[in-house]
Motif scaffolding. Structure first.
Motif, PDB file in Angstrom:
ATOM      1  N   TRP A 217      33.129  33.735  57.858  1.00 43.57           N
ATOM      2  CA  TRP A 217      32.522  34.003  56.551  1.00 43.57           C
ATOM      3  C   TRP A 217      33.235  33.220  55.461  1.00 43.57           C
ATOM      4  CZ3 TRP A 217      34.500  35.952  51.986  1.00 43.57           C
ATOM      5  CH2 TRP A 217      33.559  36.244  50.994  1.00 43.57           C
ATOM      6  N   ILE A 218      34.556  33.159  55.510  1.00 44.82           N
ATOM      7  CA  ILE A 218      35.321  32.442  54.497  1.00 44.82           C
ATOM      8  C   ILE A 218      34.969  30.957  54.515  1.00 44.82           C
ATOM      9  CG2 ILE A 218      37.654  31.724  53.836  1.00 44.82           C
ATOM     10  CD1 ILE A 218      38.640  34.434  54.828  1.00 44.82           C
ATOM     11  N   GLY A 219      34.844  30.384  55.721  1.00 45.80           N
ATOM     12  CA  GLY A 219      34.537  28.965  55.819  1.00 45.80           C
ATOM     13  C   GLY A 219      33.155  28.614  55.303  1.00 45.80           C
ATOM     14  N   GLY A 220      32.206  29.569  55.349  1.00 48.58           N
ATOM     15  CA  GLY A 220      30.845  29.284  54.912  1.00 48.58           C
ATOM     16  C   GLY A 220      30.530  29.700  53.500  1.00 48.58           C
ATOM     17  N   ALA A 221      31.432  30.428  52.842  1.00 50.33           N
ATOM     18  CA  ALA A 221      31.159  30.924  51.490  1.00 50.33           C
ATOM     19  C   ALA A 221      31.420  29.839  50.449  1.00 50.33           C
ATOM     20  CB  ALA A 221      32.030  32.144  51.202  1.00 50.33           C
ATOM     21  N   PRO A 222      30.662  29.833  49.347  1.00 50.85           N
ATOM     22  CA  PRO A 222      30.902  28.862  48.268  1.00 50.85           C
ATOM     23  C   PRO A 222      32.282  29.060  47.642  1.00 50.85           C
ATOM     24  CG  PRO A 222      28.769  29.947  48.018  1.00 50.85           C
ATOM     25  CD  PRO A 222      29.509  30.694  49.089  1.00 50.85           C
ATOM     26  N   ASP A 223      32.867  27.975  47.150  1.00 45.34           N
ATOM     27  CA  ASP A 223      34.209  28.046  46.592  1.00 45.34           C
ATOM     28  C   ASP A 223      34.283  28.963  45.379  1.00 45.34           C
ATOM     29  OD1 ASP A 223      35.642  26.283  48.356  1.00 45.34           O
ATOM     30  OD2 ASP A 223      34.533  24.625  47.475  1.00 45.34           O
ATOM     31  N   PHE A 224      33.258  28.917  44.509  1.00 42.58           N
ATOM     32  CA  PHE A 224      33.309  29.751  43.308  1.00 42.58           C
ATOM     33  C   PHE A 224      33.248  31.232  43.664  1.00 42.58           C
ATOM     34  CE2 PHE A 224      28.750  29.464  44.034  1.00 42.58           C
ATOM     35  CZ  PHE A 224      28.275  30.716  43.665  1.00 42.58           C
ATOM     36  N   LEU A 225      32.529  31.564  44.755  1.00 40.06           N
ATOM     37  CA  LEU A 225      32.452  32.960  45.194  1.00 40.06           C
ATOM     38  C   LEU A 225      33.805  33.421  45.720  1.00 40.06           C
ATOM     39  CD1 LEU A 225      30.891  35.540  45.834  1.00 40.06           C
ATOM     40  CD2 LEU A 225      30.211  34.497  48.016  1.00 40.06           C
ATOM     41  N   LEU A 226      34.464  32.582  46.496  1.00 35.22           N
ATOM     42  CA  LEU A 226      35.775  32.931  47.027  1.00 35.22           C
ATOM     43  C   LEU A 226      36.792  33.089  45.898  1.00 35.22           C
ATOM     44  CD1 LEU A 226      35.851  30.578  50.120  1.00 35.22           C
ATOM     45  CD2 LEU A 226      35.665  33.066  50.150  1.00 35.22           C
ATOM     46  N   LEU A 227      36.691  32.251  44.865  1.00 34.19           N
ATOM     47  CA  LEU A 227      37.591  32.376  43.732  1.00 34.19           C
ATOM     48  C   LEU A 227      37.396  33.714  43.025  1.00 34.19           C
ATOM     49  CD1 LEU A 227      39.722  31.056  41.930  1.00 34.19           C
ATOM     50  CD2 LEU A 227      37.871  29.975  40.632  1.00 34.19           C
ATOM     51  N   GLY A 228      36.142  34.118  42.846  1.00 32.62           N
ATOM     52  CA  GLY A 228      35.872  35.410  42.227  1.00 32.62           C
ATOM     53  C   GLY A 228      36.354  36.569  43.077  1.00 32.62           C
ATOM     54  N   VAL A 229      36.148  36.472  44.388  1.00 29.55           N
ATOM     55  CA  VAL A 229      36.619  37.521  45.295  1.00 29.55           C
ATOM     56  C   VAL A 229      38.143  37.628  45.255  1.00 29.55           C
ATOM     57  CG1 VAL A 229      36.809  38.180  47.728  1.00 29.55           C
ATOM     58  CG2 VAL A 229      34.618  37.409  46.815  1.00 29.55           C
ATOM     59  N   ALA A 230      38.833  36.476  45.187  1.00 31.36           N
ATOM     60  CA  ALA A 230      40.293  36.475  45.146  1.00 31.36           C
ATOM     61  C   ALA A 230      40.803  37.210  43.924  1.00 31.36           C
ATOM     62  CB  ALA A 230      40.813  35.034  45.154  1.00 31.36           C
ATOM     63  N   VAL A 231      40.193  36.944  42.763  1.00 36.39           N
ATOM     64  CA  VAL A 231      40.614  37.605  41.517  1.00 36.39           C
ATOM     65  C   VAL A 231      40.314  39.101  41.583  1.00 36.39           C
ATOM     66  CG1 VAL A 231      40.229  37.744  39.029  1.00 36.39           C
ATOM     67  CG2 VAL A 231      40.346  35.507  40.157  1.00 36.39           C
ATOM     68  N   LEU A 232      39.122  39.432  42.038  1.00 35.49           N
ATOM     69  CA  LEU A 232      38.729  40.842  42.115  1.00 35.49           C
ATOM     70  C   LEU A 232      39.597  41.606  43.096  1.00 35.49           C
ATOM     71  CD1 LEU A 232      36.712  43.001  41.190  1.00 35.49           C
ATOM     72  CD2 LEU A 232      35.222  42.311  43.075  1.00 35.49           C
ATOM     73  N   LEU A 233      39.884  41.001  44.251  1.00 33.54           N
ATOM     74  CA  LEU A 233      40.722  41.659  45.255  1.00 33.54           C
ATOM     75  C   LEU A 233      42.116  41.937  44.709  1.00 33.54           C
ATOM     76  CD1 LEU A 233      41.237  42.592  48.192  1.00 33.54           C
ATOM     77  CD2 LEU A 233      41.925  40.245  48.709  1.00 33.54           C
ATOM     78  N   GLY A 234      42.721  40.937  44.059  1.00 34.60           N
ATOM     79  CA  GLY A 234      44.062  41.136  43.509  1.00 34.60           C
ATOM     80  C   GLY A 234      44.102  42.241  42.479  1.00 34.60           C
ATOM     81  N   LEU A 235      43.103  42.288  41.582  1.00 39.60           N
ATOM     82  CA  LEU A 235      43.065  43.324  40.555  1.00 39.60           C
ATOM     83  C   LEU A 235      42.868  44.709  41.173  1.00 39.60           C
ATOM     84  CD1 LEU A 235      40.894  41.530  37.851  1.00 39.60           C
ATOM     85  CD2 LEU A 235      43.339  42.048  37.719  1.00 39.60           C
ATOM     86  N   CYS A 236      41.984  44.795  42.159  1.00 38.56           N
ATOM     87  CA  CYS A 236      41.741  46.091  42.812  1.00 38.56           C
ATOM     88  C   CYS A 236      42.979  46.587  43.554  1.00 38.56           C
ATOM     89  CB  CYS A 236      40.565  45.970  43.772  1.00 38.56           C
ATOM     90  SG  CYS A 236      38.964  45.749  42.958  1.00 38.56           S
TER      91      CYS A 236
END
Length: 271
Positions: free
Chosen positions: A148-167
């Motif tokens: 899933w990580i390899g197929g996801a768009p870069d901007f989506l992964l960047l948003g997930v990274a920020v959201l995950l860290g905050l959560c």
């Protein structure tokens, strides 16, 4: 007096050996070197899973206070993070390297770390079993998510990274540094993949210079934020260190001509 001293030394020996050979922070020296000089994708994955394993260790220790009955009426005294780190680091590399000799070597190292943890009277059997199970479970989860990580768009992964860290920060402020580190590592890696695209230093001397500069910068950041007590500041310090490892240091290496930039905008995550 001497026999009692010898007994005390021998009783502390397993813990001493565990901390000498398997101290978890040793991996935070080795893995950035892998990221900067040898294999960016593997280095990032190791950094991520190692930081996340620390976070999970702290989270579970806060959920189950010391002396809680957890298994066969054994009292929970905290999972040995040194053993858990050995499981995560050496176990994660088994499918990556996919070599029988390495698999045997890694299994022996993990078993040795487990034996030392069992010999340490500080930990109950349940503590060690939980540490091992959680370590292997995190490896399984990360490998299952790679497609899933390899197929996801870069901007989506960047948003997930920020959201995950905050959560993660809001969920367990006691592990604020590792939550921030996860955010900084993930966001920094995504930005580096898109904008910087560092090649590995070509020569041994260039690798040595890059490692010296990168580790020196990390030490300086740790010293600057070493006295922080506020969870928000600790969280911020983890973010900055994560960005330093995955983004700022590679930018510096290019500026100082230790390495060069890839020509095209390609996602190194998929290579």
């Amino acid at each position: 007096m001497m026999p009692f001293l010898m007994i005390s030394v021998l009783s502390d020996l397993p813990l001493s050996l565990l901390n000498i050979f398997f101290h978890p922070y040793i991996y935070f020296i080795i893995i950035p070197v892998i990221y900067w000089c040898f294999h960016k994708q593997l280095g990032f994955r190791l950094l991520f899973i190692m930081a996340f394993s620390f976070y999970v260790n702290i989270l579970i220790s806060s959920i189950y206070p010391f002396d809680t009955s957890v298994l066969l009426d054994q009292q929970f005294s905290g999972m040995p993070i040194a053993f858990q780190s050995a499981v995560v680091f050496w176990g994660f590399l088994i499918p990556e390297i996919s070599d029988r000799r390495y698999t045997i070597t890694a299994s022996i190292i993990i078993a040795f770390a487990g034996i030392l943890a069992f010999l340490d009277p500080t930990y109950a059997t349940a503590d060690i079993l939980y540490a091992g199970v959680i370590g292997f479970f995190l490896i399984f989860i990360l490998y299952r998510s790679l497609d899933w990580i390899g197929g996801a768009p870069d901007f989506l992964l960047l948003g997930v990274a920020v959201l995950l860290g905050l959560c993660l920060f809001l969920l367990e402020p006691q592990a604020a540094w590792f939550a921030g580190l996860l955010l900084g590592l993930s966001a920094g890696f995504d930005i580096e993949t898109i904008k910087n695209r560092m090649r590995y230093p070509p020569s041994f001397l260039s690798k040595l210079k890059a490692c010296a500069a990168g580790l020196a910068g990390a030490v300086i950041l740790l010293l600057l934020f070493g006295f922080a007590t506020s969870p928000a500041v600790v969280f911020l310090s983890g973010i900055i260190l994560g960005f330093w490892i995955t983004l700022f240091a590679p930018v510096l290496f290019i500026k100082m001509a230790f390495s060069k930039r890839e020509g095209g905008i390609t996602s190194s995550r998929k290579s």
